[in-house]
Write a protein that holds these residues in place. Sequence first.
Motif, PDB file in Angstrom:
ATOM      1  N   TRP A  27     -12.259  -1.399   1.051  1.00 31.02           N
ATOM      2  CA  TRP A  27     -10.930  -1.093   1.550  1.00 31.02           C
ATOM      3  C   TRP A  27     -11.000  -0.063   2.661  1.00 31.02           C
ATOM      4  O   TRP A  27     -11.936   0.711   2.766  1.00 31.02           O
ATOM      5  N   ILE A  28      -9.975  -0.115   3.497  1.00 30.43           N
ATOM      6  CA  ILE A  28      -9.739   0.891   4.528  1.00 30.43           C
ATOM      7  C   ILE A  28      -8.600   1.749   4.007  1.00 30.43           C
ATOM      8  O   ILE A  28      -7.623   1.231   3.471  1.00 30.43           O
ATOM      9  N   GLN A  29      -8.722   3.047   4.182  1.00 31.02           N
ATOM     10  CA  GLN A  29      -7.702   3.964   3.684  1.00 31.02           C
ATOM     11  C   GLN A  29      -7.367   4.971   4.788  1.00 31.02           C
ATOM     12  O   GLN A  29      -8.269   5.454   5.477  1.00 31.02           O
ATOM     13  N   PHE A  30      -6.083   5.274   4.960  1.00 28.58           N
ATOM     14  CA  PHE A  30      -5.633   6.251   5.953  1.00 28.58           C
ATOM     15  C   PHE A  30      -4.186   6.608   5.653  1.00 28.58           C
ATOM     16  O   PHE A  30      -3.490   5.880   4.953  1.00 28.58           O
ATOM     17  N   THR A  31      -3.746   7.746   6.183  1.00 27.58           N
ATOM     18  CA  THR A  31      -2.340   8.132   6.067  1.00 27.58           C
ATOM     19  C   THR A  31      -1.661   7.807   7.379  1.00 27.58           C
ATOM     20  O   THR A  31      -2.089   8.282   8.441  1.00 27.58           O
ATOM     21  N   ILE A  32      -0.630   6.978   7.311  1.00 32.62           N
ATOM     22  CA  ILE A  32       0.117   6.618   8.518  1.00 32.62           C
ATOM     23  C   ILE A  32       1.264   7.616   8.676  1.00 32.62           C
ATOM     24  O   ILE A  32       1.984   7.897   7.727  1.00 32.62           O
ATOM     25  N   GLU A  33       1.355   8.175   9.856  1.00 28.98           N
ATOM     26  CA  GLU A  33       2.411   9.130  10.186  1.00 28.98           C
ATOM     27  C   GLU A  33       3.369   8.468  11.175  1.00 28.98           C
ATOM     28  O   GLU A  33       2.971   7.567  11.898  1.00 28.98           O
ATOM     29  N   PRO A  34       4.593   8.853  11.265  1.00 33.40           N
ATOM     30  CA  PRO A  34       5.233   9.961  10.578  1.00 33.40           C
ATOM     31  C   PRO A  34       5.759   9.585   9.192  1.00 33.40           C
ATOM     32  O   PRO A  34       6.392  10.398   8.526  1.00 33.40           O
ATOM     33  N   ARG A  35       5.462   8.381   8.719  1.00 31.59           N
ATOM     34  CA  ARG A  35       5.925   7.955   7.393  1.00 31.59           C
ATOM     35  C   ARG A  35       5.266   8.750   6.275  1.00 31.59           C
ATOM     36  O   ARG A  35       5.800   8.869   5.193  1.00 31.59           O
ATOM     37  N   CYS A  36       4.057   9.273   6.540  1.00 33.08           N
ATOM     38  CA  CYS A  36       3.312  10.111   5.594  1.00 33.08           C
ATOM     39  C   CYS A  36       2.998   9.369   4.294  1.00 33.08           C
ATOM     40  O   CYS A  36       3.182   9.890   3.206  1.00 33.08           O
ATOM     41  N   THR A  37       2.510   8.124   4.433  1.00 29.22           N
ATOM     42  CA  THR A  37       2.121   7.348   3.261  1.00 29.22           C
ATOM     43  C   THR A  37       0.633   7.008   3.338  1.00 29.22           C
ATOM     44  O   THR A  37       0.119   6.696   4.407  1.00 29.22           O
ATOM     45  N   LEU A  38      -0.025   7.090   2.204  1.00 30.40           N
ATOM     46  CA  LEU A  38      -1.434   6.722   2.126  1.00 30.40           C
ATOM     47  C   LEU A  38      -1.519   5.204   2.040  1.00 30.40           C
ATOM     48  O   LEU A  38      -0.997   4.595   1.111  1.00 30.40           O
ATOM     49  N   GLU A  39      -2.163   4.600   3.012  1.00 28.64           N
ATOM     50  CA  GLU A  39      -2.313   3.148   3.085  1.00 28.64           C
ATOM     51  C   GLU A  39      -3.705   2.776   2.589  1.00 28.64           C
ATOM     52  O   GLU A  39      -4.687   3.454   2.912  1.00 28.64           O
ATOM     53  N   LYS A  61     -12.807  16.304  13.525  1.00 30.96           N
ATOM     54  CA  LYS A  61     -13.520  17.381  12.834  1.00 30.96           C
ATOM     55  C   LYS A  61     -12.527  18.086  11.926  1.00 30.96           C
ATOM     56  O   LYS A  61     -11.340  18.090  12.160  1.00 30.96           O
ATOM     57  N   GLY A  62     -13.018  18.717  10.913  1.00 33.10           N
ATOM     58  CA  GLY A  62     -12.131  19.454  10.014  1.00 33.10           C
ATOM     59  C   GLY A  62     -11.938  18.718   8.708  1.00 33.10           C
ATOM     60  O   GLY A  62     -12.335  17.565   8.539  1.00 33.10           O
ATOM     61  N   ASP A  63     -11.295  19.399   7.788  1.00 34.83           N
ATOM     62  CA  ASP A  63     -11.077  18.881   6.446  1.00 34.83           C
ATOM     63  C   ASP A  63      -9.641  18.381   6.323  1.00 34.83           C
ATOM     64  O   ASP A  63      -8.738  19.159   6.014  1.00 34.83           O
ATOM     65  N   TYR A  64      -9.434  17.110   6.593  1.00 31.05           N
ATOM     66  CA  TYR A  64      -8.095  16.516   6.529  1.00 31.05           C
ATOM     67  C   TYR A  64      -8.075  15.441   5.459  1.00 31.05           C
ATOM     68  O   TYR A  64      -9.012  14.655   5.341  1.00 31.05           O
ATOM     69  N   SER A  65      -7.000  15.399   4.695  1.00 30.61           N
ATOM     70  CA  SER A  65      -6.851  14.295   3.743  1.00 30.61           C
ATOM     71  C   SER A  65      -6.186  13.144   4.489  1.00 30.61           C
ATOM     72  O   SER A  65      -5.443  13.360   5.444  1.00 30.61           O
ATOM     73  N   GLY A  66      -6.485  11.940   4.076  1.00 27.94           N
ATOM     74  CA  GLY A  66      -5.876  10.771   4.698  1.00 27.94           C
ATOM     75  C   GLY A  66      -6.522  10.333   5.988  1.00 27.94           C
ATOM     76  O   GLY A  66      -5.950   9.561   6.746  1.00 27.94           O
ATOM     77  N   VAL A  67      -7.735  10.810   6.262  1.00 29.68           N
ATOM     78  CA  VAL A  67      -8.467  10.390   7.461  1.00 29.68           C
ATOM     79  C   VAL A  67      -8.809   8.903   7.327  1.00 29.68           C
ATOM     80  O   VAL A  67      -9.103   8.414   6.235  1.00 29.68           O
ATOM     81  N   PHE A  68      -8.791   8.172   8.435  1.00 28.05           N
ATOM     82  CA  PHE A  68      -9.179   6.769   8.453  1.00 28.05           C
ATOM     83  C   PHE A  68     -10.610   6.660   7.929  1.00 28.05           C
ATOM     84  O   PHE A  68     -11.532   7.254   8.486  1.00 28.05           O
ATOM     85  N   ALA A  69     -10.786   5.928   6.827  1.00 24.76           N
ATOM     86  CA  ALA A  69     -12.109   5.815   6.201  1.00 24.76           C
ATOM     87  C   ALA A  69     -12.270   4.448   5.561  1.00 24.76           C
ATOM     88  O   ALA A  69     -11.288   3.775   5.242  1.00 24.76           O
ATOM     89  N   MET A  70     -13.522   4.069   5.357  1.00 25.25           N
ATOM     90  CA  MET A  70     -13.822   2.796   4.710  1.00 25.25           C
ATOM     91  C   MET A  70     -14.641   3.062   3.459  1.00 25.25           C
ATOM     92  O   MET A  70     -15.525   3.927   3.447  1.00 25.25           O
TER      93      MET A  70
END
Length: 175
Positions: free
Chosen positions: A141-153, A74-83
């Motif tokens: 595509w699948i998109q998400f931010t991988i941490e702790p690297r902090c890169t948008l995949e 829940k909440g407004d986060y950028s980089g959430v796992f999404a398709m």
Amino acid sequence: MNKLILLISMFVSVSFYSDTEELQINTSSQENSNTIKEPYEIQFRTEKLKNDLYNLIITMELQKGAHYVSPNSKGDYSGVFAMNLEENKQLQMNGKFSENPLSKESTDPWRGSPVNFVRENTTHTQQFTIEAKDDFEVSGWIQFTIEPRCTLEKIHFKITQKSGVLDIQKLATKN
């Protein structure tokens, strides 16, 4: 004169040998830096449920310490796992991702608000219906931010149907 020529040719040979050995060392170092293991591995597959109803199954295997924000957070986060799928009339996604095991809500250390981080190997499942009887190809595509690297995949894939056989393929990464 012959001794001078011999001496120069020995120097060139030794110098060439040294450069070759150094080049091999550098090449080896470059190969090692290009084969750095990603903090995750992603796999795609489909599963037929009945008639034209299928599951898209995405398995995420995480290396120690790697994590990302769950699609169920829940909440407004950028980089959430999404398709994302290209616009099409061949298949329709139904509902939201399910997740196994379920991520647990914790406090985001940067914002102080609740968030669901996926911190262990997880399977995300999305139901979809095939609307077409003919052959088709749909990309997404699948998109998400991988941490702790902090890169948008951004992981590209395509779903195809040829002669009634459904297939999904992960596409090569675009640099």
